[in-house]
Design a protein around this motif. Structure first.
Motif, PDB file in Angstrom:
ATOM      1  N   PRO A  81       1.441  -0.944  -0.515  1.00  0.00           N
ATOM      2  CA  PRO A  81       0.053  -0.228   0.278  1.00  0.00           C
ATOM      3  C   PRO A  81       0.948   1.353  -0.601  1.00  0.00           C
ATOM      4  O   PRO A  81       1.840   0.997   0.469  1.00  0.00           O
ATOM      5  CB  PRO A  81      -1.085  -0.064   1.126  1.00  0.00           C
ATOM      6  CG  PRO A  81      -0.718  -1.957   1.631  1.00  0.00           C
ATOM      7  CD  PRO A  81       0.309  -2.151   1.250  1.00  0.00           C
ATOM      8  N   PHE A  82       0.383   1.856  -0.859  1.00  0.00           N
ATOM      9  CA  PHE A  82       1.178   3.490  -0.331  1.00  0.00           C
ATOM     10  C   PHE A  82       0.077   4.196   0.124  1.00  0.00           C
ATOM     11  O   PHE A  82      -1.100   4.662   0.429  1.00  0.00           O
ATOM     12  CB  PHE A  82       0.743   4.072  -2.347  1.00  0.00           C
ATOM     13  CG  PHE A  82       1.962   5.497  -2.536  1.00  0.00           C
ATOM     14  CD1 PHE A  82       3.285   5.057  -2.579  1.00  0.00           C
ATOM     15  CD2 PHE A  82       1.070   6.251  -2.284  1.00  0.00           C
ATOM     16  CE1 PHE A  82       4.371   6.316  -3.199  1.00  0.00           C
ATOM     17  CE2 PHE A  82       2.084   7.558  -2.821  1.00  0.00           C
ATOM     18  CZ  PHE A  82       3.486   7.679  -2.846  1.00  0.00           C
ATOM     19  N   GLU A  83       1.554   5.073   1.123  1.00  0.00           N
ATOM     20  CA  GLU A  83       0.953   5.644   2.463  1.00  0.00           C
ATOM     21  C   GLU A  83       0.807   7.047   2.109  1.00  0.00           C
ATOM     22  O   GLU A  83       0.011   8.622   2.742  1.00  0.00           O
ATOM     23  CB  GLU A  83       1.333   5.674   3.648  1.00  0.00           C
ATOM     24  CG  GLU A  83       1.418   4.299   3.934  1.00  0.00           C
ATOM     25  CD  GLU A  83       0.170   3.866   4.272  1.00  0.00           C
ATOM     26  OE1 GLU A  83      -0.561   4.755   4.339  1.00  0.00           O
ATOM     27  OE2 GLU A  83       0.202   2.499   4.502  1.00  0.00           O
ATOM     28  N   GLY A  84       1.293   7.512   1.014  1.00  0.00           N
ATOM     29  CA  GLY A  84       1.398   9.619   0.777  1.00  0.00           C
ATOM     30  C   GLY A  84       0.573   9.816  -0.175  1.00  0.00           C
ATOM     31  O   GLY A  84      -0.960   9.364  -0.517  1.00  0.00           O
ATOM     32  N   GLU A  85      -0.008  11.400  -0.327  1.00  0.00           N
ATOM     33  CA  GLU A  85      -0.247  11.843  -0.821  1.00  0.00           C
ATOM     34  C   GLU A  85      -0.762  11.268  -2.890  1.00  0.00           C
ATOM     35  O   GLU A  85       0.334  11.497  -3.329  1.00  0.00           O
ATOM     36  CB  GLU A  85      -0.527  13.475  -1.510  1.00  0.00           C
ATOM     37  CG  GLU A  85      -0.169  14.131   0.106  1.00  0.00           C
ATOM     38  CD  GLU A  85      -1.202  13.999   0.498  1.00  0.00           C
ATOM     39  OE1 GLU A  85      -2.146  14.783  -0.207  1.00  0.00           O
ATOM     40  OE2 GLU A  85      -1.910  15.622   1.408  1.00  0.00           O
ATOM     41  N   SER A  86      -1.413  11.041  -3.101  1.00  0.00           N
ATOM     42  CA  SER A  86      -2.073   9.787  -4.444  1.00  0.00           C
ATOM     43  C   SER A  86      -3.575  10.385  -5.010  1.00  0.00           C
ATOM     44  O   SER A  86      -3.663  10.608  -4.324  1.00  0.00           O
ATOM     45  CB  SER A  86      -1.624   8.570  -3.665  1.00  0.00           C
ATOM     46  OG  SER A  86      -2.384   7.849  -2.698  1.00  0.00           O
ATOM     47  N   LEU A  87      -3.148   9.822  -6.178  1.00  0.00           N
ATOM     48  CA  LEU A  87      -4.697   9.688  -7.345  1.00  0.00           C
ATOM     49  C   LEU A  87      -4.062   8.983  -8.382  1.00  0.00           C
ATOM     50  O   LEU A  87      -3.046   8.208  -9.005  1.00  0.00           O
ATOM     51  CB  LEU A  87      -4.224  11.375  -7.722  1.00  0.00           C
ATOM     52  CG  LEU A  87      -5.824  12.094  -9.111  1.00  0.00           C
ATOM     53  CD1 LEU A  87      -6.904  11.553  -8.441  1.00  0.00           C
ATOM     54  CD2 LEU A  87      -5.399  12.411 -10.222  1.00  0.00           C
ATOM     55  N   LEU A  88      -5.708   8.306  -8.263  1.00  0.00           N
ATOM     56  CA  LEU A  88      -5.401   6.767  -9.753  1.00  0.00           C
ATOM     57  C   LEU A  88      -6.198   7.990 -10.749  1.00  0.00           C
ATOM     58  O   LEU A  88      -7.186   8.216 -10.949  1.00  0.00           O
ATOM     59  CB  LEU A  88      -6.268   6.026  -9.295  1.00  0.00           C
ATOM     60  CG  LEU A  88      -6.266   4.869 -10.364  1.00  0.00           C
ATOM     61  CD1 LEU A  88      -4.989   4.649 -10.253  1.00  0.00           C
ATOM     62  CD2 LEU A  88      -6.875   3.822  -9.574  1.00  0.00           C
TER      63      LEU A  88
END
Length: 273
Positions: free
Chosen positions: A58-65
């Motif tokens: 899992p990616f914990e940083g600020e993200s957008l798909l």
């Protein structure tokens, strides 16, 4: 749950909130842990479609798909991969899904089809009409990078792993013009509009120009073009000879393809559902 924007202006305002936007290609040249160490607070990490190609946890940083659409709707929707792909992102850093189309025949999916998470849409068809080679479709990352560089001038945009090179694990699809995209992206990088890291980001011609500073860069480029044209012609002759050998098999291949049942994607595209 608050949905995301559904128009370019709204998305431009969304991206403007971040100091740096890092686009992470689904490529072995993209080192996600290293990117996290290099880019801290104020960075938005943008991922595309099949993120399991670059994420193993899992990616914990600020993200957008960003989920790309085809004629059958968003790819991760008709492939039933929404939960698998979105499972790599965690709140509160995950901002949601941006469903993108860049060709007129592509169809956006409804927000409810992405489950219980924020969803927004963007239509970039007009941005690439008359610009991108008409027989091909722009890749999702390329479309976003070019659009954002124009929508938010001065924004720090980092492209990670945009190598356009096939790896042992992942293939390149020929419905994109990889050569055109690399030319545009490298020109943008040279002009300072974007940054490119990962993969082969320094062209061999740069090394030649540095080695022979008394020769104008234009001359280096001209000679390189002449050499490439000669080699391309040799490749074309070899391909013609090879095609003459395999041509009898193309008729058989066409017959077999016509007999194959339609895929679920083809059926959805035909029905528009």
């Amino acid at each position: 749950m608050t949905d995301l924007p559904n128009d370019p202006d709204g998305w431009a305002a969304f991206f403007a909130r971040f100091e740096t936007v890092v686009f992470v290609a689904n490529s072995e040249a993209a080192d996600v842990p290293a990117l996290r160490r290099q880019h801290g607070a104020g960075t938005l990490f943008v991922f595309f479609n099949k993120v399991y190609k670059v994420l193993s946890a899992p990616f914990e940083g600020e993200s957008l798909l960003v989920a790309r659409s085809s004629g059958a709707g968003a790819n991760i929707v008709y492939r039933r991969e929404v939960e698998t792909v979105c499972g790599f992102f965690r709140a509160p850093g995950f901002h949601g899904v941006l469903n993108l189309k860049a060709r007129p025949f592509e169809r956006l999916s409804e927000g409810r089809e992405f489950g219980d998470r924020p969803v927004g849409h963007i239509d970039l068809c007009e941005d690439f009409a008359g610009f991108y080679p008409p027989d091909y479709a722009p890749t999702t990352g390329f479309a976003m990078a070019v659009w954002l560089s124009e929508a938010c001038p001065g924004k720090r945009i980092v492209l990670a792993g945009f190598s356009a090179e096939r790896s042992e694990r992942w293939k390149l699809f020929h419905d994109h013009d990889w050569t055109f995209e690399q030319i545009v992206l490298r020109l943008m990088a040279r002009s300072g509009r974007i940054e490119m890291i990962g993969g082969r980001t320094t062209a061999p011609l740069d090394a030649i120009a540095r080695r022979f500073p008394d020769i104008a860069p234009q001359e280096v480029a001209l000679v390189a073009t002449e050499v490439l044209a000669t080699r391309q012609e040799g490749t074309n002759r070899a391909v013609d000879r090879l095609y003459s050998i395999v041509k009898p098999l193309t008729g058989l291949d066409g017959l077999i393809r016509r007999l194959k049942p339609k895929t679920r994607k083809q059926k959805l595209a035909e029905t528009g559902r």
